[in-house]
Design a protein around this motif. Structure first.
Motif, mmCIF file in Angstrom:
data_model
loop_
_atom_site.group_PDB
_atom_site.id
_atom_site.type_symbol
_atom_site.label_atom_id
_atom_site.label_comp_id
_atom_site.label_asym_id
_atom_site.label_seq_id
_atom_site.Cartn_x
_atom_site.Cartn_y
_atom_site.Cartn_z
ATOM 1 N N SER A 8 0.830 -1.208 0.000
ATOM 2 C CA SER A 8 0.000 0.000 0.000
ATOM 3 C C SER A 8 0.863 1.256 0.000
ATOM 4 O O SER A 8 0.559 2.240 -0.687
ATOM 5 C CB SER A 8 -0.928 0.002 1.219
ATOM 6 N N ILE A 9 1.958 1.215 0.757
ATOM 7 C CA ILE A 9 2.845 2.375 0.828
ATOM 8 C C ILE A 9 3.529 2.620 -0.516
ATOM 9 O O ILE A 9 3.595 3.760 -1.003
ATOM 10 C CB ILE A 9 3.889 2.180 1.954
ATOM 11 N N ILE A 10 4.045 1.567 -1.140
ATOM 12 C CA ILE A 10 4.711 1.712 -2.433
ATOM 13 C C ILE A 10 3.732 2.241 -3.485
ATOM 14 O O ILE A 10 4.053 3.161 -4.263
ATOM 15 C CB ILE A 10 5.298 0.372 -2.895
ATOM 16 N N LEU A 11 2.529 1.677 -3.511
ATOM 17 C CA LEU A 11 1.533 2.125 -4.485
ATOM 18 C C LEU A 11 1.112 3.568 -4.213
ATOM 19 O O LEU A 11 0.902 4.358 -5.155
ATOM 20 C CB LEU A 11 0.317 1.195 -4.447
ATOM 21 N N ALA A 12 1.009 3.939 -2.941
ATOM 22 C CA ALA A 12 0.654 5.318 -2.589
ATOM 23 C C ALA A 12 1.733 6.292 -3.059
ATOM 24 O O ALA A 12 1.425 7.417 -3.480
ATOM 25 C CB ALA A 12 0.466 5.438 -1.076
ATOM 26 N N LEU A 13 3.003 5.869 -3.019
ATOM 27 C CA LEU A 13 4.094 6.709 -3.506
ATOM 28 C C LEU A 13 3.936 6.990 -4.999
ATOM 29 O O LEU A 13 4.035 8.142 -5.448
ATOM 30 C CB LEU A 13 5.439 6.037 -3.233
ATOM 31 N N ALA A 41 -6.733 10.902 -7.784
ATOM 32 C CA ALA A 41 -5.534 10.227 -7.279
ATOM 33 C C ALA A 41 -5.319 10.530 -5.802
ATOM 34 O O ALA A 41 -4.844 9.680 -5.038
ATOM 35 C CB ALA A 41 -4.323 10.655 -8.098
ATOM 36 N N ILE A 42 -5.671 11.758 -5.389
ATOM 37 C CA ILE A 42 -5.558 12.124 -3.969
ATOM 38 C C ILE A 42 -6.445 11.220 -3.118
ATOM 39 O O ILE A 42 -6.031 10.733 -2.060
ATOM 40 C CB ILE A 42 -5.930 13.605 -3.776
ATOM 41 N N PHE A 43 -7.657 10.979 -3.578
ATOM 42 C CA PHE A 43 -8.549 10.071 -2.846
ATOM 43 C C PHE A 43 -7.976 8.657 -2.792
ATOM 44 O O PHE A 43 -8.106 7.950 -1.779
ATOM 45 C CB PHE A 43 -9.932 10.052 -3.502
ATOM 46 N N SER A 44 -7.307 8.241 -3.870
ATOM 47 C CA SER A 44 -6.698 6.905 -3.897
ATOM 48 C C SER A 44 -5.562 6.802 -2.884
ATOM 49 O O SER A 44 -5.425 5.788 -2.187
ATOM 50 C CB SER A 44 -6.180 6.596 -5.308
ATOM 51 N N VAL A 45 -4.741 7.858 -2.793
ATOM 52 C CA VAL A 45 -3.649 7.869 -1.819
ATOM 53 C C VAL A 45 -4.203 7.798 -0.399
ATOM 54 O O VAL A 45 -3.669 7.072 0.458
ATOM 55 C CB VAL A 45 -2.777 9.126 -2.006
ATOM 56 N N LEU A 46 -5.271 8.527 -0.149
ATOM 57 C CA LEU A 46 -5.900 8.471 1.173
ATOM 58 C C LEU A 46 -6.368 7.053 1.485
ATOM 59 O O LEU A 46 -6.152 6.549 2.594
ATOM 60 C CB LEU A 46 -7.080 9.441 1.229
ATOM 61 N N GLY A 47 -6.990 6.381 0.516
ATOM 62 C CA GLY A 47 -7.444 5.009 0.738
ATOM 63 C C GLY A 47 -6.295 4.063 1.006
ATOM 64 O O GLY A 47 -6.364 3.204 1.908
ATOM 65 N N LEU A 48 -5.203 4.199 0.261
ATOM 66 C CA LEU A 48 -4.055 3.302 0.429
ATOM 67 C C LEU A 48 -3.367 3.516 1.776
ATOM 68 O O LEU A 48 -2.987 2.547 2.448
ATOM 69 C CB LEU A 48 -3.064 3.511 -0.715
ATOM 70 N N LEU A 49 -3.188 4.766 2.181
ATOM 71 C CA LEU A 49 -2.551 5.026 3.470
ATOM 72 C C LEU A 49 -3.466 4.665 4.631
ATOM 73 O O LEU A 49 -2.989 4.302 5.713
ATOM 74 C CB LEU A 49 -2.120 6.490 3.554
#
Length: 374
Positions: A8-13, A41-49
């Motif tokens: 999740s962290i790598i994908l969020a990066l 994409a911001i919403f996706s980063v929030l979901g992944l983190l």
């Protein structure tokens, strides 16, 4: 769970870098489609983190000592409250909490501006997600909280006894929330400079964010003082520890900004001063994080020697020099629209108030770095 958290962290990066790039390009080209893609994409980063944070919390709750970070900061005899608070007890977990908080604020910002009517928003997205990418980068390659050990211990080390205090539940997260909240005003300031939209409109957009950051820092400092008084017995509510000072300095400059910004709104004055104040506030927040994680100064709050120090110094130099350079390049657009009427006017009193607060900040900063200078 550790593999899920690391992935999740790598994908969020990757997605945060994409969001920063698309927002910037979309702003330059005037493409709402690219900016909308960055917003999603911001919403996706929030979901992944959020997923990564859940994975680490789950590892603590289930006493998964195969995760090195869990083994270092929890044990089977700890209560559930302190077990969850151990999430931010070390550098790795606090960075994850930091990144998640920033993603949460970015998500709120993106949702609030979902119609993309404000011309500053693409550049705000770009600055916020570039900052987010920096913290995720550190977690991905230097301080991954999901590192596992081949032979898990039967029990973990547990928290330092000094950390088993109610202050541990409130003080660190509120300070981190305060630090991260100032990323949004800083991003608006950079966006206003980049687009040359330097009237008072950008100040209206950030007032609530500045108040949120100021409030969280105030609460965090108050609980930190009480914690230090109870646990360390320094004889007072403030021990002038370097890391305590680091959280106090941005509160001072934010207080000065909240006062002086009213002068710009009413009289069109102090434009450069306000930009510099919000830039310094954000950079002082980064400086506080650097002090905690670099081990460069002796502090009861420090995580000790770490490889993170040079990266924070580089990021701090980039933010400070780049933003102040941008202010200098726009100096002709930042001329005051009015002048002080007299030394006893309301505006003069606000300015003197600012000078006192900034002077206190400078004196505190000098005291913090004096061991290095000496």
């Amino acid at each position: 769970m550790p593999n899920l958290g690391s992935f999740s962290i790598i994908l969020a990066l990757v997605i945060s870098l994409y969001a920063a790039l698309m927002a910037f390009v979309g702003g330059r080209r005037g493409s709402l489609e690219l900016v909308a893609s960055a917003r999603n994409a911001i919403f996706s980063v929030l979901g992944l983190l959020s997923l990564a944070s859940f994975a680490l919390a789950y590892a603590f709750i289930t006493r998964d000592f195969s995760v090195e970070y869990v083994a270092l900061y929890s044990s089977r005899d700890m209560s559930l409250t302190y077990t969850l608070a151990a999430f931010w007890a070390g550098s790795e977990g606090s960075l994850l909490f930091w990144a998640f908080t920033l993603a949460l604020f970015a998500g709120v910002l993106a949702f609030h501006n979902r119609r993309l009517e404000n011309p500053l928003i693409p550049y705000v997205f770009a600055v916020v997600m570039a900052t987010e990418a920096f913290f995720i980068l550190l977690m991905s390659f230097i301080t991954n909280p999901f590192v596992t050990v081949p032979f898990p211990p039967s029990n973990g080390r547990g928290l330092n006894p000094l950390l088993e205090n109610m202050g541990m539940i409130i003080h660190p997260p509120t300070l981190l929330l305060g630090y991260m909240a100032f990323t949004i005003p800083f991003a608006f300031a950079i966006a206003a400079l980049a687009t040359r939209r330097l009237n008072s409109d950008w100040l209206i957009s950030i007032r609530r964010w500045t108040l949120v950051g100021w409030l969280f820092l105030a609460v965090g400092n108050i609980f930190g003082m009480q914690w230090a008084y109870v646990e360390l017995g320094w004889g007072g509510f403030w021990g002038w520890d370097p890391v305590e000072n680091a959280s106090f300095m941005p509160w001072l400059t934010a207080t000065a900004f909240l006062h002086s910004v009213m002068i710009q709104k009413r009289r069109g004055m102090l434009k450069i001063w306000n930009l510099v104040l919000i830039i310094i506030t954000f950079n002082l927040a980064i400086f506080g994080t650097f002090l905690t994680r670099s081990g460069i100064l002796s502090s009861v709050h420090s995580f000790g020697q770490s490889a993170l120090g040079p990266f924070f110094i580089a990021f701090l130099a980039l933010c400070l020099l780049g933003s102040l350079g941008l202010v200098y390049s726009r100096r002709n657009d930042l001329k005051s629209e009015d002048e002080l009427d007299s030394l006893i006017s309301r505006e003069s009193s606000f300015l003197f108030n600012n000078l006192i607060l900034v002077g206190a900040t400078f004196a505190t900063f000098l005291g913090v770095i004096f061991p290095l200078l000496s």
